[in-house]
Enzyme design. Structure first.
Site, short mmCIF file in Angstrom:
data_model
loop_
_atom_site.label_atom_id
_atom_site.label_comp_id
_atom_site.label_asym_id
_atom_site.label_seq_id
_atom_site.Cartn_x
_atom_site.Cartn_y
_atom_site.Cartn_z
N LYS A 147 0.89 -1.14 0.09
CA LYS A 147 -0.04 0.05 0.01
C LYS A 147 0.79 1.18 0.02
O LYS A 147 0.57 2.34 -0.53
CB LYS A 147 -0.93 0.20 1.36
CG LYS A 147 -2.06 -1.12 1.22
CD LYS A 147 -2.79 -1.12 2.71
CE LYS A 147 -3.58 -2.46 2.47
NZ LYS A 147 -4.33 -2.51 3.71
N TYR A 188 -5.99 -5.23 -6.40
CA TYR A 188 -5.40 -5.17 -5.13
C TYR A 188 -4.60 -6.39 -4.52
O TYR A 188 -3.52 -6.20 -3.81
CB TYR A 188 -6.62 -4.74 -4.13
CG TYR A 188 -6.52 -4.66 -2.65
CD1 TYR A 188 -5.77 -3.67 -2.13
CD2 TYR A 188 -7.11 -5.71 -1.98
CE1 TYR A 188 -5.43 -3.88 -0.66
CE2 TYR A 188 -6.81 -5.70 -0.70
CZ TYR A 188 -5.94 -4.97 -0.04
OH TYR A 188 -5.90 -5.17 1.40
N TYR A 246 -2.37 0.89 11.19
CA TYR A 246 -3.98 0.68 11.52
C TYR A 246 -4.15 1.36 13.02
O TYR A 246 -3.63 2.49 13.49
CB TYR A 246 -4.45 -0.63 11.31
CG TYR A 246 -3.81 -1.41 10.42
CD1 TYR A 246 -4.23 -0.98 8.92
CD2 TYR A 246 -3.06 -2.49 10.59
CE1 TYR A 246 -3.57 -1.54 7.98
CE2 TYR A 246 -2.45 -3.13 9.35
CZ TYR A 246 -2.56 -2.59 8.11
OH TYR A 246 -1.97 -3.15 7.01
N VAL A 283 0.20 -8.03 6.85
CA VAL A 283 -0.41 -9.18 7.39
C VAL A 283 0.45 -10.51 7.23
O VAL A 283 0.40 -11.46 8.00
CB VAL A 283 -1.80 -9.21 7.39
CG1 VAL A 283 -2.00 -10.02 5.88
CG2 VAL A 283 -2.47 -9.82 8.52
N1 GLN Z 1 -4.27 -8.83 1.60
C1 GLN Z 1 -4.67 -8.46 3.09
C2 GLN Z 1 -6.16 -8.09 3.24
O1 GLN Z 1 -6.53 -7.43 2.17
C3 GLN Z 1 -3.86 -7.28 3.44
C4 GLN Z 1 -4.14 -6.70 4.96
C5 GLN Z 1 -2.89 -6.47 5.62
O2 GLN Z 1 -1.71 -6.86 5.28
N2 GLN Z 1 -3.06 -5.80 6.89
O3 GLN Z 1 -6.84 -8.14 3.95
#
Ligand code: GLN
Length: 317
Positions: A76, A201, A253, A271
């Site tokens: 992102k 995405y 976050y 994640v």
């Molecule tokens: N691909 C994961 C999702 O869309 C990305 C989320 C993350 O890395 N926090 O849930």
């Protein structure tokens, strides 16, 4: 360069990384690997790697720093960087620049706020950013190719690519992200086909990189948008300032305040267990350990960065 910074740069970074590797050992079994898709739940949970790259290209590594992992939400940062470079201020009619105080995949706030995501680093915001890139490049294939080209350019590595299995697995289980995209479409904040946007995405989330590659890739953000090794200007000074500001305030976050409090560096987590961080004018850092804390950020990765900031005194505060 101030004398204090000069002294700090003389530190033995390899020794500091080795100390961290030793000190994080008691925490390596804490936390939980992302299990929302089978392809991620299968990773070896006990891995740890950390890399730092200085402006002259000198780098230091510990652990499995050459093993690739799924960069997930770290992507992102790269898509937002591209979008801000293309759209400048106009981007903020589509996505905000405030911390959300909510989990990364939350739907609630989006309804109250009429389909405009709080920031580009929560899932909804990143999906809008992907949509703006598809609109700009006219189709999703070209948009993704430009995203990948950009990541290869900042990493100075043409071999970087995405993991098809992770990508397919994300789509198969992508109900929540599709819900986010559909909700935003109902508020006219998605221009392209919802499935096409979400697939693109997922594709950029499934790009695989090592900490060695990530710490190299982030260097331009530590140097006002200019890669200090190649001297190539990827974005302007102001744009780099915006990306760093949002990493500091929104990069973790609803734990962004916590991370700023304990580490004090602009950073972004994924994640998959990765975290990238920037020490302005000095270096960039990447850390990887797949077990996550309750906010979905690497537990040991966060601890390792906190230790690094404490040991070196390097923070923006
Ligand atoms: N691909 C994961 C999702 O869309 C990305 C989320 C993350 O890395 N926090 O849930």
């Amino acid at each position: 360069m101030t004398p204090i910074l000069h002294v700090r740069l003389k530190m033995d970074f390899q020794q500091i990384l080795l100390e961290i590797q030793e000190e994080i050992k008691p925490f390596l079994k804490e936390g939980k690997v992302a299990d929302y898709i089978p392809a991620l739940s299968r990773v070896n949970p006990d891995q740890f790697a950390m890399s730092i790259t200085l402006f002259d290209g000198t780098s230091y590594h510990i652990g499995c720093s050459e093993d690739k992992f799924s960069i997930q939400s770290i992507s992102k940062v790269f898509t937002f960087t591209k979008a801000v470079n293309i759209y400048s201020k106009a981007l903020y009619t589509r996505v905000g620049k405030e911390p959300s105080g909510n989990p990364f995949n939350s739907l609630v706030q989006l309804e109250y706020e009429h389909g405009k995501p709080r920031n580009p680093f929560i899932n909804a915001g990143a999906i809008v950013i992907t949509d703006t890139l598809i609109s700009h490049y006219k189709n999703s294939k070209d948009a993704f190719d430009y995203i990948l080209d950009f990541i290869r350019a900042i990493s100075d590595d043409q071999t970087i690519t995405y993991d098809q299995e992770v990508c397919d697995s994300e789509y198969e289980h992508g109900f929540r992200n599709l819900a986010l995209a559909n909700l935003m479409k109902s508020f006219n904040n998605i221009e392209n086909d919802v499935h096409d946007v979400v697939k693109t995405y997922f594709k950029h989330c499934s790009i695989a990189m090592s900490t060695k590659e990530l710490s190299r890739a982030m260097l331009f953000l530590a140097n006002h948008g200019v890669d200090p090794i190649s001297n190539h200007e990827f974005i302007t000074v102001n744009q780099a300032k915006r990306v760093n500001a949002l990493m500091l305030t929104c990069g973790h976050y609803d734990a962004s305040g916590e991370f700023a409090f304990h580490v004090g560096l602009p950073a972004k987590s994924g994640v998959g267990g990765g975290i990238v961080a920037v020490v302005p004018k000095v270096m960039s850092i990447a850390v990887f350990s797949p077990r996550l804390n309750s906010w979905g950020n690497s537990l040991v990765g966060t601890k390792a960065l906190e230790m690094f900031a404490l040991k070196t005194g390097l923070s923006i505060f």
